[in-house]
Write an enzyme that holds these catalytic residues in place. Structure first.
Site, PDB file in Angstrom:
ATOM      1  N   LYS A 240       0.810  -1.425  -0.033  1.00 58.30           N
ATOM      2  CA  LYS A 240      -0.070   0.203  -0.370  1.00 58.30           C
ATOM      3  C   LYS A 240       0.694   1.384   0.090  1.00 58.30           C
ATOM      4  O   LYS A 240       0.581   1.830  -0.884  1.00 58.30           O
ATOM      5  CB  LYS A 240      -1.305  -0.076   1.455  1.00 58.30           C
ATOM      6  CG  LYS A 240      -1.947  -1.060   0.902  1.00 58.30           C
ATOM      7  CD  LYS A 240      -3.275  -0.294   2.171  1.00 58.30           C
ATOM      8  CE  LYS A 240      -4.708  -0.899   2.018  1.00 58.30           C
ATOM      9  NZ  LYS A 240      -4.144  -2.179   3.403  1.00 58.30           N
ATOM     10  N   ARG A 241       1.814   1.238   0.550  1.00 56.06           N
ATOM     11  CA  ARG A 241       2.613   2.407   0.802  1.00 56.06           C
ATOM     12  C   ARG A 241       3.454   3.016  -0.448  1.00 56.06           C
ATOM     13  O   ARG A 241       3.524   4.034  -1.041  1.00 56.06           O
ATOM     14  CB  ARG A 241       4.060   1.957   1.398  1.00 56.06           C
ATOM     15  CG  ARG A 241       5.526   2.323   2.057  1.00 56.06           C
ATOM     16  CD  ARG A 241       6.616   1.145   2.596  1.00 56.06           C
ATOM     17  NE  ARG A 241       6.665   0.072   2.277  1.00 56.06           N
ATOM     18  CZ  ARG A 241       7.806   0.225   1.435  1.00 56.06           C
ATOM     19  NH1 ARG A 241       8.119   1.706   1.902  1.00 56.06           N
ATOM     20  NH2 ARG A 241       8.273  -0.708   1.438  1.00 56.06           N
TER      21      ARG A 241
END
Ligand code: GLU
Length: 475
Positions: A240-241
């Protein structure tokens, strides 16, 4: 077995992520290229983590990407009877056994092995045991070969040799009677006549155990293709980062499925230096000869570039229905027959990288009243200033006299005015563009004026003059 059969086998424990979508795409392309079949199998045996939302996200994501499967979806949660029968078969044939070792005993053995610097694999205490202590919980383990080696022949990785001594008698049925991943995958692949297994290389270490099971069921070993995982630009596993990782997020951000498919196929696969592929070109050219052996790097800029390319190539008539959800989400309304809107789309698409951008860039068209609160503040500070009031007033006068109010008349009128007064066209045009669109970037001014129509142009110029005067008073 001459028909080629592959499967996409997601675990529904989250959204359909970029990596899963790429696995599905490679399976799809391989099946279509070889005129085979693609099976969709939902691996929902983990009751705690599997959700209906996730199943829906997977099915919607695949459908949106155009990755149509031929059989399924099959749900492992509905196939318990089949797994039970296969456990029983292995027990009956002496290929599996009940293990009564308790978790505490296993933990002790583990600690001891580690202390003695041995690999902490199960020591096979119960392998030859024949008694059945009543009421005592047990698991069922597979009798793995104790010596020799197992070769995984992989279309991507080549031949990989595993030492059987390092592989244990793994559990196939837990004490709560639930079968384990390695077991159900093989039972299903056998039952579904799968010939090729294309999946992420995080499953490579499971493969020798699965090969033992195919052998136990006398099933020809499928061909494997373990594809390298996807990393972010910092070389860490994609998460997600690194931005959006779910297919639905890309859809909601205004990406086209063609662009995402095209982007995904190039994540690990290449065909010369070609970058843009139609689905048919992907199908025609796909093979495992051109798959990279190292991790693919996810580059959001390249995806944006491809998306812009696909948006540009679509006609306004094709784009309008795709824009519909974005337009209605803003509570704007429009008609499909509006030829001015279609013209505006054709002009604006050249500058838009996503459908969201395209929709936002046309906001001034959908609004009927004042657009003062949509002004780009920097541009307003620069162009909506007292010195430009005469320009705006003259633009309003010119607009009032033009008839019919069309691009050609507007252009002739404004150009001859600019010539007479010795102004630069750019200096004259920017305040007007600002007044009628709220910003300084838009398709050609004369065309936009025609598209907006005389009344709206006059109204917006008037609003801009009021805005400047109000600012003057306040400032
Ligand atoms: N269900 C597994 C996963 O989602 C894939 C299993 C397989 O392809 O063999 O990672």
């Amino acid at each position: 077995m001459d028909e080629l059969r592959v499967r996409f086998a997601p675990s529904p424990t989250g959204f359909l992520h970029i990596g899963g979508a790429r696995t599905a795409l490679f399976n799809y392309l391989f099946a279509r290229h070889n005129k085979g079949k693609l099976i969709l199998r939902i691996e929902d045996t983990d009751k705690e983590r599997s959700t209906k939302e996730s199943v829906d996200a997977i099915i919607n994501g695949l459908t949106w990407l155009g990755l149509h499967w031929d059989e399924g979806p099959f749900y492992q949660s509905q196939r318990t009877e089949l797994y039970k029968q296969h456990v029983q078969q292995l027990l009956d044939e002496g290929k599996a056994y009940r293990c009564y070792c308790t978790p505490e005993e296993l933990e002790l053995k583990r600690t001891k092995a580690l202390a003695e610097k041995r690999k902490p694999i199960y020591d096979r205490t119960c392998r030859e045991r024949t008694d059945h202590p009543a009421g005592k919980p047990y698991v069922i383990r597979f009798k793995s070969p104790m010596y020799g080696t197992t070769m995984v022949k992989d279309m991507v990785k080549g031949n990989i040799l595993f030492n059987n001594e390092e592989l244990e008698d793994f559990v196939i049925l837990r004490s709560d009677s639930s079968p384990t991943y390695n077991f159900v995958v093989v039972v299903d692949d056998v039952d579904m006549h799968v010939t090729h297994i294309i999946r992420g290389d995080d499953h490579l270490n499971n493969t020798p155990k699965q090969i033992f099971l195919y052998n136990a069921f006398n099933y020809p070993i499928p061909q494997f293709a373990h594809i390298p995982l996807i990393h972010g630009t910092d070389k860490a596993r994609l998460s997600k980062r690194h931005g959006a990782t779910s297919v639905e997020a890309y859809r909601d951000e205004g990406y086209l499925p063609e662009a995402l498919d095209n982007y995904l196929v190039r994540l690990g696969w290449s065909f010369g230096d070609k970058e843009v592929f139609t689905m048919q070109e992907m199908i025609d050219n796909f093979s495992f000869d051109n798959i990279s052996k190292s991790a693919a790097i996810f580059n959001p800029e390249k995806l944006l570039w491809l998306n812009a390319t696909y948006i540009r190539e679509k006609s306004a008539e094709q784009l309008l229905p795709l824009l519909e959800p974005f337009i209605t989400a803003k509570e704007w309304s429009y008609s499909n027959q509006d030829s001015n809107l279609l013209r505006l789309i054709d002009e604006t698409k050249l500058r838009s990288r996503t459908l969201v951008e395209l929709c936002d860039m046309m906001g001034y068209y959908f609004i009927n009243g004042s657009i003062v609160n949509r002004y780009d503040p920097n541009a307003a500070n620069k162009f909506l200033i007292s010195e430009n009031i005469p320009i705006l007033q003259n633009a309003a006068l010119l607009t009032g006299t033009m008839s019919p109010f069309n691009q050609q008349n507007i252009e002739t009128g404004i150009k001859s005015y600019v010539e007479q007064t010795g102004l630069k066209l750019g200096n004259f045009a920017q305040p007007i563009r600002m007044a009628i669109t709220g910003g300084t970037v838009s398709p050609g001014l004369f065309e936009i004026m025609e598209i907006l129509g005389k009344d709206r142009v006059l109204q917006r110029i008037e609003n801009a003059i009021d805005y400047i005067e109000k600012n003057k008073k306040n400032g």
